[in-house]
Design an enzyme around this catalytic site. Structure first.
Site, PDB file in Angstrom:
ATOM      1  N   ASP A  66       0.884  -1.161   0.000  1.00 23.27           N
ATOM      2  CA  ASP A  66       0.000   0.000   0.000  1.00 23.27           C
ATOM      3  C   ASP A  66       0.925   1.215   0.000  1.00 23.27           C
ATOM      4  OD1 ASP A  66      -2.157   1.735   0.215  1.00 23.27           O
ATOM      5  OD2 ASP A  66      -2.306   1.511   2.393  1.00 23.27           O
ATOM      6  N   GLU A  87      -1.235  -1.280  -4.747  1.00 24.26           N
ATOM      7  CA  GLU A  87      -2.414  -0.466  -5.023  1.00 24.26           C
ATOM      8  C   GLU A  87      -2.009   0.698  -5.920  1.00 24.26           C
ATOM      9  OE1 GLU A  87      -5.631   0.957  -2.124  1.00 24.26           O
ATOM     10  OE2 GLU A  87      -4.336   2.707  -2.414  1.00 24.26           O
ATOM     11  N   ASP A 136      -2.576   0.925   7.109  1.00 23.70           N
ATOM     12  CA  ASP A 136      -1.689   0.702   5.967  1.00 23.70           C
ATOM     13  C   ASP A 136      -1.322  -0.772   5.829  1.00 23.70           C
ATOM     14  OD1 ASP A 136      -1.192   3.580   5.116  1.00 23.70           O
ATOM     15  OD2 ASP A 136      -0.629   3.640   7.234  1.00 23.70           O
TER      16      ASP A 136
END
Length: 168
Positions: free
Chosen positions: A12, A76, A148
């Site tokens: 992430d 992501e 996160d």
């Protein structure tokens, strides 16, 4: 079909904090849920310049690759809407991720839209608490990691399950 030797690293991206998670295929072939090896975050010092923080991120990612030796990486792809200032530094962090993946492990990461990995897990509009509860239940975690790391676990899991968005 999932190869039995694939080790997934879910990321992430962020410059202030980058979430990461390592997942292995299940050791028991009758199970489909991967084994969550480890997870955490990489934080950079806000007092440093962006360039210094990118170097710090690169070094920490290299250490992560050396320790866990992933064979696949899911990241992501950030979506910013109107948050232009945040977009610049996060996209620079994505560039560092690409660099480290290519140089250190000869891996081309897959990039997943937030709505797609969330839809794979809960639904495309799931909020942070819905994602966190799903991850906690799915992997039977006693404590919830920070947001996160939770997102990194979910991203790695979606990659492990074969989700692909075909974005470079």
């Amino acid at each position: 079909m999932i190869e039995s030797t694939q080790r997934w690293l879910g990321l992430d991206p962020g410059l202030a904090k980058l979430g990461w998670a390592v997942l292995d295929p299940p050791s028991d072939k009758s199970k489909s849920l991967p084994f969550l090896v480890e997870y955490g975050t990489i934080a950079t010092a806000k007092s440093h310049s962006t360039a210094q923080r990118l170097v710090e991120l690169e070094q920490d990612l290299i250490a992560l690759f050396e320790e866990f030796q992933p064979t696949r990486v899911a990241v992501e792809m950030p979506f910013f809407g109107r948050q232009i200032k945040a977009a610049g530094v996060v996209l620079q962090a994505v560039g560092i991720i690409n660099l480290v993946c290519c140089r250190e492990a000869k891996i081309t990461p897959i990039f997943l839209h937030q709505s797609s990995w969330k839809a794979h897990l809960v639904n495309g509009r799931a909020d942070k608490s819905e994602v966190a509860i799903t991850i906690q239940n799915l992997f039977e975690l006693e404590q919830l990691p920070n947001d996160d790391a939770v997102d990194a676990i979910a991203i790695g899991y979606a990659g492990f399950c074969g989700l692909v968005n075909n974005i470079d």
